[in-house]
Enzyme design. Structure first.
Site, short mmCIF file in Angstrom:
data_model
loop_
_atom_site.label_atom_id
_atom_site.label_comp_id
_atom_site.label_asym_id
_atom_site.label_seq_id
_atom_site.Cartn_x
_atom_site.Cartn_y
_atom_site.Cartn_z
N ASN A 121 6.17 4.65 1.79
CA ASN A 121 4.79 4.54 2.29
C ASN A 121 4.23 5.83 2.88
O ASN A 121 3.36 5.81 3.73
CB ASN A 121 4.67 3.36 3.25
CG ASN A 121 5.51 3.52 4.49
OD1 ASN A 121 6.30 4.46 4.60
ND2 ASN A 121 5.37 2.61 5.44
N HIS B 38 5.18 8.24 8.50
CA HIS B 38 5.71 7.48 9.64
C HIS B 38 5.02 7.96 10.91
O HIS B 38 4.65 9.13 11.01
CB HIS B 38 7.23 7.71 9.79
CG HIS B 38 7.76 7.23 11.12
ND1 HIS B 38 8.09 5.92 11.35
CD2 HIS B 38 7.97 7.89 12.29
CE1 HIS B 38 8.50 5.78 12.61
NE2 HIS B 38 8.44 6.96 13.19
#
Ligand code: CMP
Length: 172
Positions: A152, A155
């Site tokens: 993704n 962070h």
């Protein structure tokens, strides 16, 4: 500074801070000065994850970071070992995705950053968007750049306590 405004009876900014509803209308301090004083700079750890570095998205992500007003206080390219990735994500050790997540994080170089801004932790999380890119708002980094809930792209620390630990640990 508002020229022409009376300063008689005005309090200093520090006193205004302690008196939430103090009328500032009669004072010469512009409201921005009060707010600037009351907010404080905060730092967060941010990581551009291996999926984004691999796809040469780091430059575009850094541009967004600067465009949003963050200051980059530290930046380091790091290839995490499996043990480092496991340590970093130890809080997720019991999760079914732990092995996959940590091997992904150790699969190639990441870019580790310390970002500074007013309310940096929440601001960075807003810019990243939801963990799952399918649920992330339009315009967020994960909506634009993430491949999946695991890969993704970025962070961020989730709270001041974790930010302090992650920032302190970033060199190890
Ligand atoms: P991050 O914000 O770095 O925090 C923990 C990470 O675990 C998260 O981003 C994702 O990369 C990963 N993650 C969270 N939930 C899942 C899931 N359901 N499946 C796989 N990976 C996940």
């Amino acid at each position: 500074f508002w020229p022409g405004r009376s300063t008689a009876g005005c309090r200093g900014i520090g006193q205004l801070q302690r008196q939430e509803l103090q009328s500032i209308e009669d004072c010469r301090w512009p409201i921005s000065a009060v707010y600037n004083h009351r907010m404080s700079l905060q730092r967060t750890l941010a990581i551009i994850k291996p999926d984004a570095v691999e796809r040469k998205l780091a430059g575009r992500i850094l541009q967004r970071i600067e465009d949003e007003g963050f200051r980059v206080r530290a930046m380091r390219r790091m290839a995490l070992t499996q043990a480092q990735a496991e340590g970093f994500y130890a809080v997720h050790a019991a999760r079914p995705f732990f092995a996959s997540l940590t091997s992904f994080m150790a699969s190639g170089p990441a870019i580790v950053l310390v970002l500074e801004a007013e309310d940096a932790i929440a601001k960075w999380r807003t810019l990243m968007g939801a963990t799952d890119p399918a649920k992330a708002d339009a315009g967020t980094l994960r909506k634009e750049f993430a491949e999946s809930i695991e890969r993704n792209a970025t962070h961020g620390s989730d709270a001041p306590e974790t930010a302090a630990v992650e920032i302190a640990d970033r060199k190890s």
